[in-house]
Design a protein around this motif. Structure first.
Motif, mmCIF file in Angstrom:
data_model
loop_
_atom_site.group_PDB
_atom_site.id
_atom_site.type_symbol
_atom_site.label_atom_id
_atom_site.label_comp_id
_atom_site.label_asym_id
_atom_site.label_seq_id
_atom_site.Cartn_x
_atom_site.Cartn_y
_atom_site.Cartn_z
ATOM 1 N N UNK A 1 4.680 10.642 1.704
ATOM 2 C CA UNK A 1 4.073 9.454 1.085
ATOM 3 C C UNK A 1 2.557 8.677 1.452
ATOM 4 N N UNK A 2 2.048 7.988 0.994
ATOM 5 C CA UNK A 2 1.207 7.491 1.405
ATOM 6 C C UNK A 2 0.736 6.046 1.934
ATOM 7 N N UNK A 3 0.093 6.219 2.851
ATOM 8 C CA UNK A 3 0.208 4.311 2.588
ATOM 9 C C UNK A 3 -1.264 3.762 3.629
ATOM 10 N N UNK A 4 -1.888 2.565 4.049
ATOM 11 C CA UNK A 4 -2.472 2.504 4.476
ATOM 12 C C UNK A 4 -2.568 1.411 5.472
ATOM 13 N N UNK A 5 -3.368 2.140 6.803
ATOM 14 C CA UNK A 5 -3.125 1.180 8.031
ATOM 15 C C UNK A 5 -4.032 -0.007 8.211
ATOM 16 N N UNK B 1 0.767 -1.396 0.186
ATOM 17 C CA UNK B 1 0.281 -0.032 -0.009
ATOM 18 C C UNK B 1 0.808 1.354 0.348
ATOM 19 N N UNK B 2 2.181 0.953 0.419
ATOM 20 C CA UNK B 2 3.192 2.061 0.728
ATOM 21 C C UNK B 2 3.292 2.776 -1.095
ATOM 22 N N UNK B 3 2.632 3.802 -1.005
ATOM 23 C CA UNK B 3 3.036 5.160 -2.120
ATOM 24 C C UNK B 3 4.234 5.950 -2.004
ATOM 25 N N UNK B 4 5.483 6.609 -2.509
ATOM 26 C CA UNK B 4 5.713 7.577 -2.326
ATOM 27 C C UNK B 4 5.906 8.936 -3.039
ATOM 28 N N UNK B 5 5.852 9.851 -3.519
ATOM 29 C CA UNK B 5 6.187 10.593 -3.944
ATOM 30 C C UNK B 5 7.285 11.614 -3.617
ATOM 31 N N UNK B 6 7.859 11.638 -3.810
ATOM 32 C CA UNK B 6 9.188 12.198 -3.323
ATOM 33 C C UNK B 6 9.034 12.778 -1.982
ATOM 34 N N UNK B 7 8.732 13.479 -1.160
ATOM 35 C CA UNK B 7 8.876 14.136 0.460
ATOM 36 C C UNK B 7 7.770 12.926 0.577
ATOM 37 N N UNK C 1 1.451 11.487 4.379
ATOM 38 C CA UNK C 1 2.503 12.198 5.639
ATOM 39 C C UNK C 1 3.975 12.704 4.297
ATOM 40 N N UNK C 2 4.367 13.488 5.135
ATOM 41 C CA UNK C 2 5.223 14.976 4.607
ATOM 42 C C UNK C 2 5.978 14.618 4.664
ATOM 43 N N UNK C 3 7.181 14.044 4.759
ATOM 44 C CA UNK C 3 8.890 13.901 5.472
ATOM 45 C C UNK C 3 9.389 12.501 5.998
#
Lengths: 75, 235, 142
Positions: free
Chosen positions: C74-78, C66-72, C89-91
């Motif tokens: 990030x998107x994921x499913x808990x 589920x993790x998708x990241x574009x540069x800094x 989240x960004x960072x």
């Protein structure tokens, strides 16, 4: 010399500070306790010697007191 | 049996044990450190930071057992007025407090690389911090309350509350959602630590308990001599 | 036979213990929300009053794949295996943040299905083993 083993892939700083901290705290506690014990023993002998002959014979009847006096004169 | 409970016999034995434990201590610590720092493998996710566990877990155990022990002796004294046990809990409490602080600091040094934070106000960490305040309150109660009668009462109250806190610490990771992981080693279930990591852990537990024994015996002798010295003044 | 004095002290002690247990139990009842370090996606779904402005923490497992990241960013499913929440989240994330592992996210809810995290913590489980053992376990599982 191989430093890899000390760097631990970057975790070294955390691992070593944890171990060094614990070691120093334990060493400090040990040294301090030992010092207090030695000082007390010395003091105890001194005070016991300052007592009068009669009183000295009196405290010698107490087993623990006798033990402290003996164990210290040995060392 | 009575012979073994006799204070003068205990004092004599304490001297002999102290010498024995002192000679054992250095090799034990050395072996424990070599295994935990160099010979044990790294963890599959934590990497080398798993090594901090080898001092964190024994320290936490010492602080928990230590408080349970001082509470036991304190309550014993409250019920039966056995004066000699005050020497035991006075000797144990500072050691327990020391290892409580060590557990918190090493845990924090483990938390930063693992969780990504030094500290979290979750149930386990907070209750461990509360234990530290119980230790401090206990030590203050016997050090600064002059009347022995009142001091015992204060210590007993702290013991009872502290024992409940010990139970909370133990089960905090099961009752509530916490950042801290559940126990890996317990009597009730199979351990989730691999054998190659149990060796250094076991060695460090052994070495640190030996250290505790050495300090305890020295402190016990200190407290005994203090009592005896007070006897001089009465002469 | 117990001495009378001891009996009195014993009853004082027992009364004290019962009282303290009761007091502490009540204290935890009052503090209930604060004792929980994070909420699971199911607890979020079942709760009636969701405060969107309040800072909360949610936790669970990072859903596999589920993790998708574009540069800094990030998107994921808990997930707690029953319900899911999407986290953005960004960072930088902790080194131990990974799919299939535990995570705690601190931030606020946008709605019951979407969470904006200000901070990500990795949650470790109680398993400790060397990498080789883990590999052989994986092979056995396949």
């Amino acid at each position: 010399m191989n430093f890899e083993i000390f760097i631990m892939n970057g975790f070294g700083i955390y691992v070593w500070s944890a171990f060094v901290f614990t070691f120093l705290v334990c060493l400090f506690l040990y040294v301090r306790t030992r010092k207090t014990l030695k000082k007390l023993e010395k003091n105890f002998i001194k005070e016991a010697n300052n007592l009068s002959e009669e009183q000295f014979e009196d405290i010698k009847k107490q087993k623990i007191t006798k033990e402290i006096l003996i164990s210290h004169s040995r060392s | 049996m009575i012979k073994y409970l006799n204070p003068s016999y205990v004092f004599k034995i304490s001297g002999k044990l102290l010498n024995l434990f002192k000679t054992l201590l250095i090799p034990l610590v050395a072996i424990g450190l070599i295994f935990s720092l160099f010979l044990s493998p790294e963890d599959y996710i934590q990497g080398d930071s798993v090594r901090i566990m080898y001092i964190h877990v024994p320290s936490a155990w010492i602080s928990l057992f230590g408080f349970a022990a001082i509470s036991f002796f304190c309550i014993l004294n409250f019920l039966f007025k056995i004066k000699n046990v005050t020497l035991i809990y006075k000797s144990l409490a500072p050691i327990g407090l020391t290892f409580n602080i060590v557990a918190i600091v090493t845990g924090s040094l483990w938390g930063q690389p693992t969780w990504g934070t030094w500290w979290a106000w979750d149930a386990r960490l907070t209750s461990m911090l509360v234990l530290m305040f119980f230790y401090i309150a206990f030590i203050f109660s016997y050090k600064f309350i002059k009347s022995p009668d009142r001091s015992i009462k204060a210590c007993t109250l702290i013991s009872v509350l502290g024992l409940i806190n010990i139970i909370i610490i133990k089960y905090s990771v099961e009752w509530w959602s916490t950042l801290h992981q559940p126990s890996s080693i317990s009597l009730a279930k199979e351990t989730t630590v691999h054998f190659s990591m149990l060796i250094p852990l076991g060695l460090m537990v052994f070495a640190l308990f030996m250290y505790v024994a050495v300090i305890f015996l020295m402190k016990y002798r200190i407290e005994t001599i203090r009592v005896k010295k007070k006897g001089f003044k009465k002469l | 036979m117990l001495l009378k004095k001891v009996k009195i002290r014993l009853s004082i002690l027992l009364a004290l213990s019962v009282l303290s247990v009761l007091a502490i139990f009540l204290l935890f009842k009052v503090l209930e929300d604060n004792v929980l370090y994070f909420y699971s996606p199911s607890e979020i779904k079942n709760s009636d009053d969701i405060n969107l402005k309040k800072k909360i923490r949610i936790g669970g497992m990072v859903k596999k794949g589920s993790i998708q990241s574009y540069e800094r960013d990030i998107k994921f499913i808990v997930t707690d295996l029953k319900n899911e929440i999407i986290v953005s989240y960004s960072g930088t994330v902790p080194a131990l943040f990974a799919e299939g592992k535990g995570v705690v996210a601190e931030g606020s809810l946008k709605d019951k299905k979407f969470f904006i995290a200000k901070r990500i913590l990795a949650k470790h489980d109680e398993n400790y083993m060397p990498p080789e053992v883990q590999e052989s376990l994986n092979k056995d599982a396949k």
